[in-house]
Design an enzyme around this catalytic site. Structure first.
Site, mmCIF file in Angstrom:
data_model
loop_
_atom_site.group_PDB
_atom_site.id
_atom_site.type_symbol
_atom_site.label_atom_id
_atom_site.label_comp_id
_atom_site.label_asym_id
_atom_site.label_seq_id
_atom_site.Cartn_x
_atom_site.Cartn_y
_atom_site.Cartn_z
ATOM 1 N N ASP A 88 -21.742 -29.375 -37.655
ATOM 2 C CA ASP A 88 -21.038 -30.973 -37.506
ATOM 3 C C ASP A 88 -21.543 -31.278 -36.160
ATOM 4 O O ASP A 88 -21.331 -30.057 -35.104
ATOM 5 C CB ASP A 88 -19.253 -30.549 -37.233
ATOM 6 N N HIS B 62 -20.862 -25.976 -36.206
ATOM 7 C CA HIS B 62 -20.819 -27.047 -35.039
ATOM 8 C C HIS B 62 -22.277 -26.774 -34.560
ATOM 9 O O HIS B 62 -22.168 -25.643 -34.364
ATOM 10 C CB HIS B 62 -19.788 -26.811 -34.004
HETATM 11 ZN ZN ZN Z 1 -16.695 -32.923 -35.524
#
Ligand code: ZN
Length: 476
Positions: free
Chosen positions: A303, A445
């Protein structure tokens, strides 16, 4: 598949919620009608000026022969209360309950001593049982004062009536921290998917209070159908929705439960055969779990990118393991680094929408939500030529508005690597090891260097465990 699952869970939450409300109403009514004359108990040290001479105590049978219910009511003008609590045949349990009730009562009477504001305390009792013979006692303490909306607190007590011992959530999950992690993710997901409270959540608090610590889950009850968790009012969601209650069907978590609490599964397909040698047994197990290679799948998701350095390093590592992944990109990052987004697409990965600005969508108007999502899909599709097929809301925060503003499937996760918090390649691996199972969606992430640095070890480990790496859309 996932959708039905969620619906069923919300159904259970609805059911539990209604049951709690009904129970509260019923107990309030019965408190009034059951009260007859009795004598003062459990108030030995109240030296305050509050008049408690008119406290009425009454004992009634519960639906369980070894449990009685005590009710105490006071019609004092300024500090009226009605309190219900259980009594068993075991004195340690009774003492623990008495001490809790005394504290609650003292707090109520002394704190408000002398004030002329009208107030009220009601503690109601719900008894839940599990077929193992164990009881969960749920005490719902609701207080109101003249001016505020009141405060409700739920506490649970547990008893094995045969031994007189209490039991904890750790006992229920076999003292297994892996099980706790999985449960914590399920509870978090259930909170976000509860239509009653989704619009009023405090996402950061949800995260903190569902972190996999035993203390976070100490207020619970277990029935034949579900494991129910109680959270304090106004802690992880706005006070107006009341104390959040989450029920996880036992069917979904049977493999997490200790022997005593497991559902009895009538499966005699593979009876143990005494003629089998140990070696045969081992071989059979191996065949069943791992021979069918590729049957175990995980979806890796990244992400908040794309990022010029981190995303590129991650692409290299994925290539080394022939892994496909899903990247939930931010529109503003795609605008900054279009060539990186393009590289992700060219490498055969899936591109997901993670909004333009990473705002908490549940706090925005429908129009703003739509704008956050549509702008992002547009830029991803313009830059890469690939259609966006998945959507992940920032913080996993969804409500009715968010759902109604997009047709894209909403993808959450069930393994949270906490890479954004730890920033440590070793912790990344440890968290994946603890929580990953077949079908997991792993949240990472691609903006943290530590994630890129730790990914190789993660993929090496998962591959050695027989996992293949697929896009989110191939997991279903
Ligand atoms: Zn996020």
């Amino acid at each position: 598949m996932k959708k039905t699952h969620r619906k069923r869970r919300s159904f259970w939450i609805d059911v539990t919620f209604s049951i709690v409300i009904i129970a509260l109403t019923v107990s309030a009514i019965s408190l009034i009608s059951l009260s007859t004359k009795g004598k003062d108990t459990l108030l030995p040290e109240n030296k305050h000026a509050v008049d408690q001479t008119n406290v009425v105590v009454d004992t009634t049978d519960s639906q369980y022969t070894d449990i009685k219910i005590i009710t105490e009511t006071s019609n004092d003008l300024y500090t009226p209360f009605s309190i219900q609590y259980p009594q068993s045949l075991h004195s340690p349990f009774n003492k623990a309950i008495a001490s809790y009730i005394n504290d609650a009562k003292q707090g109520y009477l002394t704190k408000h001593n002398g004030s002329k504001l009208k107030r009220k305390m009601n503690i109601s009792l719900e008894i839940l049982s599990h077929r193992s013979g164990n009881y969960s006692f749920v005490l719902v303490d609701s207080r109101t004062t003249g001016k505020s909306n009141g405060q409700t607190r739920i506490r649970s007590f547990h008893l094995n009536p045969e031994t007189g011992e209490s039991f904890t959530i750790s006992d229920v999950l076999g003292h297994n921290s892996k099980h706790l992690k999985i449960l914590s993710t399920l509870v978090r997901e259930a909170i976000y998917n509860d239509p009653l409270i989704a619009d009023n959540l405090f996402p950061e608090e949800v995260h903190i209070q569902t972190e996999p610590t035993w203390a976070n889950f100490e207020n619970f009850a277990i029935t034949d159908e579900s494991l129910i968790f109680y959270f304090d009012e106004n802690e992880l969601a706005a006070g107006k929705v009341g104390p959040p209650v989450v029920a996880i069907p036992l069917n979904d978590i049977n493999n997490l439960l200790s022997e005593k609490f497991k559902l009895v599964i009538e499966d005699t397909a593979t009876p143990p055969n005494q003629d089998d040698s140990n070696r045969d047994a081992t071989e059979n197990e191996g065949t069943k779990d791992e021979h069918d290679s590729g049957s175990k799948k995980v979806a890796l998701t990244f992400d908040d990118g794309p990022h010029p350095k981190v995303t590129m390093q991650i692409l290299e590592t994925l290539k080394k393991y022939d892994a496909k992944a899903t990247f939930f990109m931010l529109g503003n990052m795609v605008e900054k680094y279009p060539e990186i987004a393009k590289k992700v697409q060219e490498a055969g990965h899936e591109l997901g929408n993670h909004t333009w600005n990473h705002l908490e969508l549940t706090k925005l108007s429908g129009e703003k939500v739509r704008n956050e999502i549509y702008k992002t899909s547009d830029i991803i599709e313009n830059v890469t030529g690939q259609k966006v097929t998945e959507f992940r809301p920032p913080y996993g925060a969804v409500n009715g508005t968010v759902r109604s503003e997009t047709n894209l499937p909403i993808i959450l996760w069930n393994v949270d690597t906490l890479d954004w918090k730890d920033r440590d390649p070793n912790r990344l691996l440890a968290n994946v090891k603890n929580a990953t199972k077949d079908g997991s969606t792993i949240l990472m992430h691609d903006i943290h260097q530590s994630t890129a640095d730790g990914l190789d070890a993660v993929l090496a480990y998962l591959q050695s465990e027989g996992y293949t790496f697929v896009k989110v859309s191939d997991l279903k």
